[in-house]
Design an enzyme around this catalytic site. Structure first.
Site, short mmCIF file in Angstrom:
data_model
loop_
_atom_site.label_atom_id
_atom_site.label_comp_id
_atom_site.label_asym_id
_atom_site.label_seq_id
_atom_site.Cartn_x
_atom_site.Cartn_y
_atom_site.Cartn_z
N MET A 162 -0.94 -21.89 -7.06
CA MET A 162 -1.64 -21.32 -8.21
C MET A 162 -1.09 -21.93 -9.49
O MET A 162 -0.20 -22.77 -9.46
CB MET A 162 -1.50 -19.81 -8.19
CG MET A 162 -2.29 -19.18 -7.05
SD MET A 162 -2.21 -17.40 -7.04
CE MET A 162 -0.50 -17.13 -6.66
N LYS A 181 7.71 -12.81 -7.30
CA LYS A 181 8.46 -13.30 -8.44
C LYS A 181 8.78 -12.17 -9.42
O LYS A 181 9.92 -12.02 -9.86
CB LYS A 181 7.65 -14.41 -9.15
CG LYS A 181 8.39 -15.08 -10.31
CD LYS A 181 7.47 -15.98 -11.14
CE LYS A 181 7.14 -17.27 -10.45
NZ LYS A 181 8.19 -18.31 -10.63
N ARG A 229 3.08 -17.42 -15.52
CA ARG A 229 3.09 -17.86 -14.13
C ARG A 229 2.46 -16.82 -13.21
O ARG A 229 2.58 -15.63 -13.44
CB ARG A 229 4.54 -18.04 -13.62
CG ARG A 229 5.33 -19.11 -14.30
CD ARG A 229 6.76 -19.07 -13.74
NE ARG A 229 7.71 -19.52 -14.71
CZ ARG A 229 8.40 -20.67 -14.62
NH1 ARG A 229 8.20 -21.46 -13.59
NH2 ARG A 229 9.25 -21.01 -15.54
N HIS A 244 -13.76 -25.88 27.09
CA HIS A 244 -12.99 -26.32 28.25
C HIS A 244 -11.64 -26.89 27.83
O HIS A 244 -10.59 -26.50 28.35
CB HIS A 244 -13.80 -27.38 29.02
CG HIS A 244 -13.10 -27.92 30.22
ND1 HIS A 244 -12.40 -29.10 30.20
CD2 HIS A 244 -12.97 -27.42 31.47
CE1 HIS A 244 -11.88 -29.31 31.39
NE2 HIS A 244 -12.22 -28.32 32.19
N ARG A 267 14.26 -15.44 -4.58
CA ARG A 267 13.38 -14.90 -3.54
C ARG A 267 14.01 -15.22 -2.19
O ARG A 267 14.88 -16.09 -2.09
CB ARG A 267 11.98 -15.51 -3.65
CG ARG A 267 12.00 -17.02 -3.54
CD ARG A 267 10.63 -17.61 -3.82
NE ARG A 267 10.73 -19.07 -3.87
CZ ARG A 267 9.77 -19.87 -4.32
NH1 ARG A 267 8.66 -19.37 -4.81
NH2 ARG A 267 9.93 -21.16 -4.30
N TYR A 318 -0.44 -2.37 27.59
CA TYR A 318 0.08 -3.73 27.55
C TYR A 318 -0.87 -4.66 26.81
O TYR A 318 -2.04 -4.35 26.63
CB TYR A 318 0.35 -4.27 28.96
CG TYR A 318 -0.89 -4.53 29.78
CD1 TYR A 318 -1.55 -5.76 29.70
CD2 TYR A 318 -1.42 -3.56 30.61
CE1 TYR A 318 -2.70 -5.99 30.44
CE2 TYR A 318 -2.57 -3.78 31.35
CZ TYR A 318 -3.21 -5.00 31.27
OH TYR A 318 -4.35 -5.23 31.98
N CYS A 368 -6.66 -8.50 26.94
CA CYS A 368 -6.42 -9.85 27.43
C CYS A 368 -7.18 -10.90 26.63
O CYS A 368 -7.38 -12.00 27.09
CB CYS A 368 -6.76 -9.95 28.91
SG CYS A 368 -8.50 -9.67 29.26
N GLY A 402 3.28 -23.59 -5.46
CA GLY A 402 2.46 -24.66 -6.02
C GLY A 402 0.97 -24.45 -5.88
O GLY A 402 0.18 -25.31 -6.29
N SER A 459 -9.30 -3.46 30.78
CA SER A 459 -8.67 -4.52 30.02
C SER A 459 -9.67 -4.93 28.95
O SER A 459 -10.80 -5.33 29.26
CB SER A 459 -8.34 -5.70 30.94
OG SER A 459 -7.76 -6.73 30.17
#
Lengths: 920, 920
Positions: free
Chosen positions: B109, B28, B98, B486, B368, B892, B872, B107, B804
């Protein structure tokens, strides 16, 4: 395939090796080499190094090719010296093939004697010895041994055939063989009475059996015999007996064994032949006198087999004087005695010597440092110092720290233990031995103990309600639970022997029966033994063994020798030794044993008393902060009183107090009565208490809601504990006693948790100081017991004034092993297979856990140069671990009271070892 | 106490800050500064930086002293610009205070308006505005807000007094106030109809109430009011609402909030005044058009309060044209529209703007970046690129990867969700939304689904027997179990939405009732809701929220925009993205989503099928190797078939297969029937099966007998799996399909375990290749998921061809946190208190776990330079974590199929971010 020398010859006063090469040649090989060099009469031979055995473990039979040439060359040397030839039909050389590891492992690995006998050489031997019976007896023994050890056949058919021969003899003498069996038969008809013809028939029978079982005839090629025997010796390193022995004695599986091949000499060539063993000092007391046993006309194995009763070696050592070697063969006795003294002087230590007299000529077959009791070890070391033969440092190094256990706790008579099979093995949860009648309840334990009866409390697992029974019992045996189970922790604290987690037993507390699944050598359940209340058992908390009946017990024995040696040790060590102790009694015991402070006071054990546990339960089931405060207010006076007692005992020494650590559900009520009681006091319904218990249940409590996590979620618990500590400290300080409290936060993984804990602490301290109008100094620190805490040690040290490494939990998390479970699942297999040299809970894992400790040390001290570093896991009392902690520069170790002397001695040895290493 | 500037002024076309200073000034504050600089009409004011708020968290009220002078100086500047004075009796300046964090937290805070009103200034305002009612209404609002936010008083008595005033009005109009209450009363008598005298009386009543409750009069010193409000804003950063919001949105608690103080303007000064909000594009579709709402004669809070229905801003956006601002105030509308377009062009992004018109003059209060749907985000980014306003890289950076979830899964209508309270919250175990009727058994799920009914399977926890019901259900809800339970694992694999471990529900499967403990804001149980079979619920597996009834569902929607943006992303990323998948279906799904291989194929899930679990149970209860072999032989064809399917789907791409990992007891039978079945098949007694289950129970299974430890103790299990993999690979390769299997060993902590596993593998591979007469190439590697494995990575890489990182388990062990437990115990508290910025299971702990990953990378690559590194754990699909993995140079990441696009986009953002960083 290696450039290193693989085969070391010895003979005729000259050996290629020497006593210093134990790692390479094994204890036996190094001893034979050294004796040879000293001019002691030793049959010539050679040693194949331990390195070859290690290579054999990796590459198998291929390594035999590598050593073939060297072995044959050395064999040629032996032939030259003794004037006989291996495999020669006229004048055959026989050899022994024996294992020999770095450390003595008596009887655990394989030996083959009389190797080199074939149908052909046996005839030659008979002719040359002029004694066909002797030759056939040697061949009979050799075929039996070889078939067992090398060919892997069962001994039973061989024994059965021998018994059959005995029965023939018995019958011929009019003894009814059907009534005389087993040992009795052996006594009535000793081997020596089995005739030549019978022996010859036996050998033929044996050979037929071998052909039937293996499909091949018994080998008649003496070299094939030799290679087979060498391989068998290497393989025997990994037989189950040897693996078990190594596990018990903390020896790594990676060492391997040397293999000694040596010309045979015979103590069974008639009345001018003999065999025997001797110690240069009394192994039980350490007194200097030649103590030994011998048998005329016998092979070495007869002395230990127990069929013929061996005779005493020297006069005045028990037994009839006219049976002694000293009386029977005085010149040979004197020659042996002189050699024994020479060896003791040479090695500057008590020797254990094997000898054989063959037709009036003395041979020494082995010398080694003799095994001795803890008491003897101390006496010998101190006498050697007094005699100026070794210095104080060497004396310190000579004592196995673990042997001090025998002086600090009652022990089972080791001689009896050696020939007694345990009925079960559990975890060696708390050292010392106990003998007593089985009881199944704490109340019964107390009742019988009140009548002066010695009892062993046997339970599936113990709980806080059993404390009075645990106090009354001489020993504790549980079926479940690991090294940190309630039984184990409480027993160690009390100094009561305990065997825990004995999975082979199942306890039916209602019927008052304990069932023991007896297992055979490979662990198959063969039989179930039922023991009832009042039946006597013996247990050894130092090894985890349980025996049926009352084994003889030797009391703890602290001598002047002990104090003298420990004073030498203390003067040399730099690592301080504290104790783990939760009660004033622990503190007193540990201080008597030389503790220099308390390194770990676990506050949760203070909540387990009968009068306290209910208040703790109120705290746990409370639904609001206010309700929780009520329960905590009840606990406060108990905690304060405990701390006062501990501070008084430890006057002038630091006391590290760890705030509440375990998950709350450990305190919860289990039985309906307990739940009803808590319900009544707390005003909650039994159902809601049960629900609370269920809520608190965690699938992995070790990684759960405990330690500082409790302080974050229930700050008022730590606040109460801090109040109790500081109020107690102010009170005791007011009595003119110096108090040095160190408040320690468990299970942090970063700086922020410690910061919050410190805020709780300081807020409460401010209040207490204001109320009392007085202050005390204290230190604030943390456990490092999670990998992340070790990694973040740099920022943690911004707040902590000291670190105490909780190596138990650090081991669990670093290796991902649950200590309470692993002992009954995969960990023994990991150790047996050499994946881990030892249990990482016994001896610190230097490569993993140790690296994290070093990282935390470096990062912590970089932030705060004066940071005090200690360790308070079980490793604090383990000699191997103490050495590591010394080497990496910790300030202190902390261990259970009864291990304080062990840690002191270990610390001194570590200091000496690093001093010696820095000199070389 | 810092040298940094703490207060930033803005006003009259010139601001000290700008849009780039979001971190310092909050969203803000930065927006207000930028608007001011752009010449947009903004009421003057100043921003206190987020750094002050962070200091406030540490040091409390003391920081107010530090900023006092700067604040008063800036206040003086405002006074000069607007020609009013703070606290002045004649011409009083009023301000708003504010919050404003880096990221928008609408909303969450606190805000205080009309600050500066006292009895004295209220009179002055009335006189100056010529409107006493307006002044008293402003005062009434201010006293209410201030009493609530700053003084911490309950709003209730204030609302009650206001209702009382409403009832007076109602009565005066002849409405029966006893029959008209609550919202109905508010609609009948809006605030605007409460008269001046009533408002004055209300203010007096309020002030009396404040005096009574706080013991002090309502502050009449405007500066005291100001300091109190600033502190309250800082404190509101840590209120429970804000903390919860941050948790949901993954925002760290350490940021703090800025505080904006700004001259008040009033939209409620009559019919030439108004207030409103607007988006420069449609936030739901992304279409460019001014879309907004407004109210004449109203304060901003009236627009959102929902009592008066806001009107549409522009014509043709719904609602009557004559109610639009465009119609009512065309000049002001055009002025606003021009400013809105200017702001959108300036920021090159869709703007969300708040405005107020005070007596015909337009003020912009906030601008914003507007929140938007995933679909809108894509469209806006791509349109901006096409318009040449941003480049492709910027477009990639503009999309929140998590927003792709809305495109990939059905979602609950966000507008409805925003105003609907969930009845319970559990773990967000598998993303996507589902609506359906409750069923309690897998069979019922299957039956109803077969009839075309949408069902949600609700269970305490699921087990392998439930698979067919899980497949049939639209969503899964469980009371127990964590992210690796599971239910969670299977649901993620299937792409079925799942909320797990919902502790507020208890499921009575017998009575077919689920009880929901409804909680109030602070978590107190206030009421129990009972739901029965057939009752409809909605659940959001992405947030873990459960709703009563059927919420509107939006289907998954993949557009051309999506493909275009992902193509841009793929062209920029260097990190590869694989998937975790256990079935051919997973493989196909993931490949469609752009997966470049399988990074984790968990073989144990293949044992859970109905036809397989019994064979697995036979393996487990087997007492000998031979019995075990029988069960394994039954499993072999199933495993082989699964692998064949997966290899076919992944043709040409690598497939990493992890050998059996979980502890065996996870497969054991639970019910009597299951036990009876296993007993029958295995020939064992039910009692011995139960005993076996008990034996296998571990106190900490996470640290237990699993992973490679199973290979060491039961080598034949891994041997069977290796055989299945290689046989499948040979078969599929024979079909002309390229297969790239990578065999991966879990839970090693050192080299030796891997060595043994490799020996098992190679021995079996040799056999398979010989049998088939063909070979396949494969790689051999390991998981790094224990701290010790990371530390020993150097020697492990001697054997492993790839690592991995199993960051789930590595997080559990490094931090000592059990993932299945912590979410219901201390972890939420840790996140709420900022001890951890986020759950370490959601986003990788860079400082702890991350360091171990880096250590393993360095040591592993030092040994084997080409070592392939992947990850992984669940972190593979988390954008924050993906960035880290990119930065440290992994090859990866692997994640569940539905997160593959998220990971691809995150990887592109990480690449762009590091490219940008290297340029500066």
């Amino acid at each position: 395939m290696t450039d290193r020398k693989q085969v070391y010859f010895f003979g005729a006063g000259k050996a290629e090796g020497n006593a210093k090469q134990k790692e390479l040649l094994g204890g036996k090989g190094a001893g034979l080499a050294e004796m040879t060099n000293l001019g002691v009469p030793v049959p010539p031979g050679f040693t194949i190094t331990t390195e070859v055995s290690v290579a054999y473990m990796e590459r198998g039979a291929a390594v035999i090719k590598d050593i073939e040439a060297d072995v044959l060359r050395s064999l040629g040397e032996i032939e030259k010296l003794v004037g006989m030839r291996f495999g020669d039909a006229e004048n055959p050389l026989l050899v022994s093939v024996r294992s020999g590891a770095r450390a003595s492992m008596p009887g655990m690995m394989d030996t083959i004697l009389n190797l080199g006998l074939t149908d052909e050489t046996c005839a030659g031997l008979a002719k040359k010895a002029g004694n066909a019976r002797f030759a056939w007896d040697a061949y009979r023994r050799f075929v039996t041994m070889y078939s067992d050890v090398v060919l892997g056949l069962s001994r039973e058919p061989f024994e059965e055939a021998l018994d059959e021969a005995r029965r023939e003899v018995a019958q011929s003498r009019g003894i009814d063989p059907r009534r005389t069996q087993g040992e009795e038969l052996k006594r009535q008809v000793p081997d020596s009475e089995i005739g030549e013809a019978q022996l010859q028939k036996l050998v033929q029978k044996f050979q037929a059996h071998v052909l039937e079982k293996t499909g091949k005839p018994f080998p008649q090629d003496v070299r094939e015999q030799l290679w087979g025997a060498i391989e068998a010796v290497f393989q025997s390193w990994n037989n189950p007996r040897a693996a078990t022995y190594r596990k018990i004695h903390n020896l790594p599986a990676s060492w391997g064994t040397a293999c000694n091949v040596q010309a045979m000499v015979f103590g069974n060539m008639g009345e001018t032949s003999a065999t025997g063993v001797a110690f240069t000092r009394d192994p039980s007391t350490g007194e200097r006198r030649l103590l030994g046993e011998w048998l005329p006309n016998a092979q070495g194995e007869d002395v230990v087999a127990g069929i013929r009763t061996p005779r005493k070696l020297s006069k005045g050592t028990g037994g009839p004087a006219e049976e002694t070697l000293e009386f029977a063969m005085p010149a040979l006795f004197n020659e042996f005695n002189a050699l024994a003294q020479k060896l003791e002087e040479h090695f500057n230590d008590m020797q254990d010597i094997e000898f054989t007299i063959q037709e009036g000529k003395l041979y020494l077959l082995q010398t080694r440092s003799g095994k001795r009791s803890g008491k003897a070890a101390l006496r010998i070391a101190i006498e050697l110092v007094r005699a100026g033969r070794i210095d104080e440092e060497e004396a310190i190094m000579r004592i196995d720290p673990e042997a001090l256990n025998q002086l600090l706790h009652p022990v089972l008579d080791p001689e009896v233990v050696q020939r007694t099979l345990p009925i079960a093995r559990g975890l060696n949860a708390s050292p010392g031995a106990a003998v007593g009648a089985i009881v199944f309840t704490a109340d019964e334990a107390e009742r019988r103990a009140g009548r002066g009866e010695a009892v062993i409390l046997v339970r599936t697992e113990t709980s806080p309600e059993d404390i009075h029974g645990m106090k009354a019992a001489k020993g504790i045996l549980t079926a479940r639970g690991g090294m940190t189970s309630h039984a184990a922790v409480v027993a160690r604290g009390m100094g009561t022997p305990c065997v825990a987690g004995t999975s082979a037993i199942s306890v039916d507390e209602r019927k008052k029966i304990v069932r023991v699944a007896l297992a055979d050598e490979v662990g198959r359940n063969v039989q179930t033994l039922e023991l009832r209340e009042g039946d006597v058992i013996s247990l050894d908390g130092g090894t985890g063994s349980v025996y049926r009946g009352a084994l003889p017990l030797k009391p703890a024995q602290l001598s002047g020798d002990y104090s003298e040696l420990m004073a030498w040790a203390d003067a040399r060590r730099t690592l301080r030794v504290r104790t783990n102790g939760d009660t004033p009694k622990d503190a007193r015991t540990a201080r008597n044993y030389g503790a220099e402070g308390i390194g770990l006071c676990r506050t949760e054990h203070m909540f387990f008393g009968d009068d306290r546990i209910n208040a703790m339960r109120e705290v746990i089931v409370a639904e609001t902060k206010d309700e929780r405060a009520l329960g905590l207010a009840k606990l406060l006076p108990f905690q304060r009183e405990d701390f006062e007692g501990i501070f008084r005992e430890m006057r002038g020494l630091p006391v590290t107090i760890r705030l509440l650590d375990p998950p709350l559900h450990e305190f919860l009520p289990h039985t309906e009565e307990q739940i009803a009681h808590v319900a009544q006091v707390s005003g909650l319904s039994a159902a809601s208490i049960k629900r609370r218990a269920e809520e608190l249940t965690e699938s992995n409590p070790m990684l759960g809601h405990r330690g500082v996590r409790l302080a974050i979620t229930y700050p008022e618990i730590y606040a109460m504990q801090v109040r109790a500590i500081l109020e107690a400290a102010i009170t005791v300080q007011g009595e003119g006693i110096e108090v040095l409290p160190e408040i320690m936060i468990p299970l942090v993984f970063g700086k922020r948790e410690l910061q919050i804990s410190k805020e709780i602490l300081e807020a409460e301290a401010k209040k207490v100081f204001a109320e009392r109008g007085r202050e005390v100094r204290y230190q604030f620190g943390t456990m490092i017991e999670l990998p992340r805490a070790a990694l973040r040690a740099g920022e943690i040290a911004e707040i902590a004034e000291f670190f105490s490494f909780g190596t138990n939990d650090l081991t669990q998390t670093t290796l991902g092993i649950s200590r309470d479970d692993a002992d009954k699942t995969f960990l023994p297999v990991y150790v047996a297979q050499g994946i881990l040299a030892r249990s990482p809970f016994t001896s610190i894992d230097r490569e993993g856990v140790g690296e994290l400790v070093r990282i935390a040390r470096d990062r912590g001290r970089a932030t705060r140069p004066g940071l005090k570093l200690g360790i308070c896991g079980e490793h604090g009392g383990d000699p191997h671990s103490v050495e590591f902690f010394h080497d990496i520069g910790l300030d202190y170790v902390s261990c259970s009271p009864f291990r304080v002397p062990i840690a002191r001695l270990s610390a001194a040895q570590a200091a000496i070892r690093s001093k010696r290493a820095s000199k070389t």
